[in-house]
Each structure stands twice: as C-alpha cells, then as structure tokens.
Scaffold this motif. Structure first.
Motif, PDB file in Angstrom:
ATOM      1  N   VAL A   6       0.829  -1.203   0.000  1.00  0.00           N
ATOM      2  CA  VAL A   6       0.000   0.000   0.000  1.00  0.00           C
ATOM      3  C   VAL A   6       0.865   1.255   0.000  1.00  0.00           C
ATOM      4  O   VAL A   6       0.555   2.226  -0.698  1.00  0.00           O
ATOM      5  N   ALA A   7       1.939   1.265   0.754  1.00  0.00           N
ATOM      6  CA  ALA A   7       2.804   2.450   0.856  1.00  0.00           C
ATOM      7  C   ALA A   7       3.394   2.854  -0.492  1.00  0.00           C
ATOM      8  O   ALA A   7       3.750   4.009  -0.692  1.00  0.00           O
ATOM      9  N   GLU A   8       3.478   1.923  -1.437  1.00  0.00           N
ATOM     10  CA  GLU A   8       4.049   2.207  -2.754  1.00  0.00           C
ATOM     11  C   GLU A   8       2.998   2.673  -3.766  1.00  0.00           C
ATOM     12  O   GLU A   8       3.331   3.025  -4.890  1.00  0.00           O
ATOM     13  N   MET A   9       1.729   2.665  -3.370  1.00  0.00           N
ATOM     14  CA  MET A   9       0.658   3.005  -4.302  1.00  0.00           C
ATOM     15  C   MET A   9       0.418   4.504  -4.376  1.00  0.00           C
ATOM     16  O   MET A   9       0.552   5.213  -3.383  1.00  0.00           O
ATOM     17  N   SER A  10       0.013   4.931  -5.564  1.00  0.00           N
ATOM     18  CA  SER A  10      -0.460   6.303  -5.706  1.00  0.00           C
ATOM     19  C   SER A  10      -1.864   6.374  -5.121  1.00  0.00           C
ATOM     20  O   SER A  10      -2.503   5.341  -4.862  1.00  0.00           O
ATOM     21  N   PHE A  11      -2.359   7.577  -4.930  1.00  0.00           N
ATOM     22  CA  PHE A  11      -3.729   7.758  -4.447  1.00  0.00           C
ATOM     23  C   PHE A  11      -4.710   7.059  -5.382  1.00  0.00           C
ATOM     24  O   PHE A  11      -5.612   6.346  -4.936  1.00  0.00           O
ATOM     25  N   GLU A  12      -4.526   7.243  -6.675  1.00  0.00           N
ATOM     26  CA  GLU A  12      -5.451   6.690  -7.657  1.00  0.00           C
ATOM     27  C   GLU A  12      -5.441   5.166  -7.646  1.00  0.00           C
ATOM     28  O   GLU A  12      -6.496   4.528  -7.750  1.00  0.00           O
ATOM     29  N   GLN A  13      -4.258   4.569  -7.529  1.00  0.00           N
ATOM     30  CA  GLN A  13      -4.162   3.109  -7.468  1.00  0.00           C
ATOM     31  C   GLN A  13      -4.871   2.571  -6.224  1.00  0.00           C
ATOM     32  O   GLN A  13      -5.600   1.578  -6.297  1.00  0.00           O
ATOM     33  N   ALA A  14      -4.644   3.225  -5.098  1.00  0.00           N
ATOM     34  CA  ALA A  14      -5.258   2.784  -3.845  1.00  0.00           C
ATOM     35  C   ALA A  14      -6.772   2.910  -3.910  1.00  0.00           C
ATOM     36  O   ALA A  14      -7.501   2.015  -3.472  1.00  0.00           O
ATOM     37  N   MET A  15      -7.274   4.004  -4.459  1.00  0.00           N
ATOM     38  CA  MET A  15      -8.722   4.191  -4.580  1.00  0.00           C
ATOM     39  C   MET A  15      -9.335   3.125  -5.487  1.00  0.00           C
ATOM     40  O   MET A  15     -10.402   2.581  -5.183  1.00  0.00           O
ATOM     41  N   GLN A  16      -8.669   2.828  -6.579  1.00  0.00           N
ATOM     42  CA  GLN A  16      -9.191   1.828  -7.512  1.00  0.00           C
ATOM     43  C   GLN A  16      -9.270   0.460  -6.829  1.00  0.00           C
ATOM     44  O   GLN A  16     -10.278  -0.239  -6.943  1.00  0.00           O
ATOM     45  N   GLU A  17      -8.219   0.090  -6.119  1.00  0.00           N
ATOM     46  CA  GLU A  17      -8.242  -1.200  -5.425  1.00  0.00           C
ATOM     47  C   GLU A  17      -9.305  -1.199  -4.321  1.00  0.00           C
ATOM     48  O   GLU A  17     -10.012  -2.195  -4.129  1.00  0.00           O
ATOM     49  N   LEU A  18      -9.429  -0.091  -3.612  1.00  0.00           N
ATOM     50  CA  LEU A  18     -10.431   0.001  -2.551  1.00  0.00           C
ATOM     51  C   LEU A  18     -11.844  -0.177  -3.125  1.00  0.00           C
ATOM     52  O   LEU A  18     -12.672  -0.900  -2.563  1.00  0.00           O
ATOM     53  N   GLU A  19     -12.120   0.445  -4.252  1.00  0.00           N
ATOM     54  CA  GLU A  19     -13.424   0.298  -4.901  1.00  0.00           C
ATOM     55  C   GLU A  19     -13.682  -1.153  -5.295  1.00  0.00           C
ATOM     56  O   GLU A  19     -14.793  -1.668  -5.138  1.00  0.00           O
ATOM     57  N   THR A  20     -12.641  -1.829  -5.775  1.00  0.00           N
ATOM     58  CA  THR A  20     -12.764  -3.236  -6.149  1.00  0.00           C
ATOM     59  C   THR A  20     -13.075  -4.096  -4.924  1.00  0.00           C
ATOM     60  O   THR A  20     -13.947  -4.975  -4.970  1.00  0.00           O
ATOM     61  N   LEU A  21     -12.385  -3.822  -3.822  1.00  0.00           N
ATOM     62  CA  LEU A  21     -12.620  -4.585  -2.593  1.00  0.00           C
ATOM     63  C   LEU A  21     -14.041  -4.381  -2.074  1.00  0.00           C
ATOM     64  O   LEU A  21     -14.705  -5.337  -1.657  1.00  0.00           O
ATOM     65  N   VAL A  22     -14.507  -3.153  -2.109  1.00  0.00           N
ATOM     66  CA  VAL A  22     -15.868  -2.860  -1.643  1.00  0.00           C
ATOM     67  C   VAL A  22     -16.883  -3.621  -2.492  1.00  0.00           C
ATOM     68  O   VAL A  22     -17.826  -4.224  -1.967  1.00  0.00           O
ATOM     69  N   THR A  23     -16.682  -3.636  -3.789  1.00  0.00           N
ATOM     70  CA  THR A  23     -17.584  -4.360  -4.687  1.00  0.00           C
ATOM     71  C   THR A  23     -17.597  -5.849  -4.352  1.00  0.00           C
ATOM     72  O   THR A  23     -18.656  -6.476  -4.308  1.00  0.00           O
ATOM     73  N   GLN A  24     -16.412  -6.403  -4.094  1.00  0.00           N
ATOM     74  CA  GLN A  24     -16.330  -7.821  -3.739  1.00  0.00           C
ATOM     75  C   GLN A  24     -17.062  -8.101  -2.429  1.00  0.00           C
ATOM     76  O   GLN A  24     -17.804  -9.081  -2.314  1.00  0.00           O
ATOM     77  N   LEU A  25     -16.862  -7.242  -1.453  1.00  0.00           N
ATOM     78  CA  LEU A  25     -17.507  -7.440  -0.154  1.00  0.00           C
ATOM     79  C   LEU A  25     -19.020  -7.275  -0.243  1.00  0.00           C
ATOM     80  O   LEU A  25     -19.768  -7.992   0.417  1.00  0.00           O
ATOM     81  N   GLU A  26     -19.470  -6.349  -1.046  1.00  0.00           N
ATOM     82  CA  GLU A  26     -20.905  -6.128  -1.207  1.00  0.00           C
ATOM     83  C   GLU A  26     -21.581  -7.276  -1.938  1.00  0.00           C
ATOM     84  O   GLU A  26     -22.767  -7.518  -1.747  1.00  0.00           O
ATOM     85  N   GLY A  27     -20.817  -7.991  -2.750  1.00  0.00           N
ATOM     86  CA  GLY A  27     -21.371  -9.085  -3.532  1.00  0.00           C
ATOM     87  C   GLY A  27     -21.726 -10.311  -2.709  1.00  0.00           C
ATOM     88  O   GLY A  27     -22.416 -11.195  -3.177  1.00  0.00           O
ATOM     89  N   SER A  28     -21.257 -10.400  -1.503  1.00  0.00           N
ATOM     90  CA  SER A  28     -21.571 -11.498  -0.589  1.00  0.00           C
ATOM     91  C   SER A  28     -21.165 -12.869  -1.121  1.00  0.00           C
ATOM     92  O   SER A  28     -21.684 -13.873  -0.676  1.00  0.00           O
ATOM     93  N   GLN A  29     -20.262 -12.902  -2.071  1.00  0.00           N
ATOM     94  CA  GLN A  29     -19.816 -14.179  -2.633  1.00  0.00           C
ATOM     95  C   GLN A  29     -18.429 -14.568  -2.119  1.00  0.00           C
ATOM     96  O   GLN A  29     -17.773 -15.419  -2.685  1.00  0.00           O
ATOM     97  N   VAL A  30     -18.012 -13.944  -1.017  1.00  0.00           N
ATOM     98  CA  VAL A  30     -16.671 -14.154  -0.480  1.00  0.00           C
ATOM     99  C   VAL A  30     -16.784 -14.895   0.848  1.00  0.00           C
ATOM    100  O   VAL A  30     -17.628 -14.561   1.679  1.00  0.00           O
ATOM    101  N   ALA A  31     -15.931 -15.879   1.036  1.00  0.00           N
ATOM    102  CA  ALA A  31     -15.911 -16.632   2.291  1.00  0.00           C
ATOM    103  C   ALA A  31     -15.553 -15.698   3.448  1.00  0.00           C
ATOM    104  O   ALA A  31     -14.906 -14.657   3.250  1.00  0.00           O
ATOM    105  N   LEU A  32     -15.952 -16.068   4.653  1.00  0.00           N
ATOM    106  CA  LEU A  32     -15.745 -15.225   5.826  1.00  0.00           C
ATOM    107  C   LEU A  32     -14.277 -14.871   6.026  1.00  0.00           C
ATOM    108  O   LEU A  32     -13.946 -13.699   6.225  1.00  0.00           O
ATOM    109  N   ASP A  33     -13.391 -15.854   5.982  1.00  0.00           N
ATOM    110  CA  ASP A  33     -11.957 -15.579   6.184  1.00  0.00           C
ATOM    111  C   ASP A  33     -11.426 -14.617   5.132  1.00  0.00           C
ATOM    112  O   ASP A  33     -10.651 -13.711   5.431  1.00  0.00           O
ATOM    113  N   ASP A  34     -11.864 -14.817   3.891  1.00  0.00           N
ATOM    114  CA  ASP A  34     -11.438 -13.922   2.813  1.00  0.00           C
ATOM    115  C   ASP A  34     -12.033 -12.526   3.002  1.00  0.00           C
ATOM    116  O   ASP A  34     -11.378 -11.528   2.706  1.00  0.00           O
ATOM    117  N   SER A  35     -13.254 -12.458   3.491  1.00  0.00           N
ATOM    118  CA  SER A  35     -13.887 -11.160   3.758  1.00  0.00           C
ATOM    119  C   SER A  35     -13.092 -10.371   4.790  1.00  0.00           C
ATOM    120  O   SER A  35     -12.915  -9.159   4.652  1.00  0.00           O
TER     121      SER A  35
END
Length: 79
Positions: A6-35
């Motif tokens: 994370v420390a090596e990421m630009s703001f834009e890279q971090a935001m893009q990954e964060l948006e992807t993670l939120v989408t994955q978590l909202e999808g409810s298709q992720v196992a608890l440990d992975d969540s």
C-alpha cells in the motif's frame, strides 16, 4: 497474486483497489476468512488515501497569493 504494498501506491491506485474490494464485499460471494482479509486490506487502503489527501491539502494551504489574487509562491514549510 502478489499485492502491491500500500505504501508504494499512488492515491489513484489505492482508490481503484479500494473500490474493487468494496464491490467484492458487497457481492456477498466471499468466504468469511477472505472477507476479513479484504476488510483489513481495505482499511489499510483507506488510511493511505486519507494520508495522501491530507498531504495534498497541506500543500495547497501553503500556496500564497499576491494582491492581484494570483498565486505567487509557497510559504516556508515550517510556517
């Protein structure tokens, strides 16, 4: 898949990954440990983005303006 530190990421890279993670978590298709792992990564990304924004805001706040309202430089870093 190897994650970029994370420390090596630009703001834009971090935001893009964060948006992807939120989408994955909202999808409810992720196992608890992975969540939990996604949530922890997301928290780290969120803090990184907040720190980057704060740094940018501080830089903008240091811009000085002349009598004509146009930027004419920066204040000293210790002011």
């Amino acid at each position: 898949m190897t994650q970029t530190p994370v420390a090596e990421m630009s703001f834009e890279q971090a935001m893009q990954e964060l948006e992807t993670l939120v989408t994955q978590l909202e999808g409810s298709q992720v196992a608890l440990d992975d969540s939990i792992k996604l949530y922890e990564r997301g928290a780290e990304l969120k803090k990184h983005c907040e720190d980057k924004l704060k740094s940018a805001e501080e830089k903008v706040a240091k811009i000085t303006f002349g009598a004509d309202g146009k930027p004419n430089g920066l204040t000293a870093a210790d002011e």
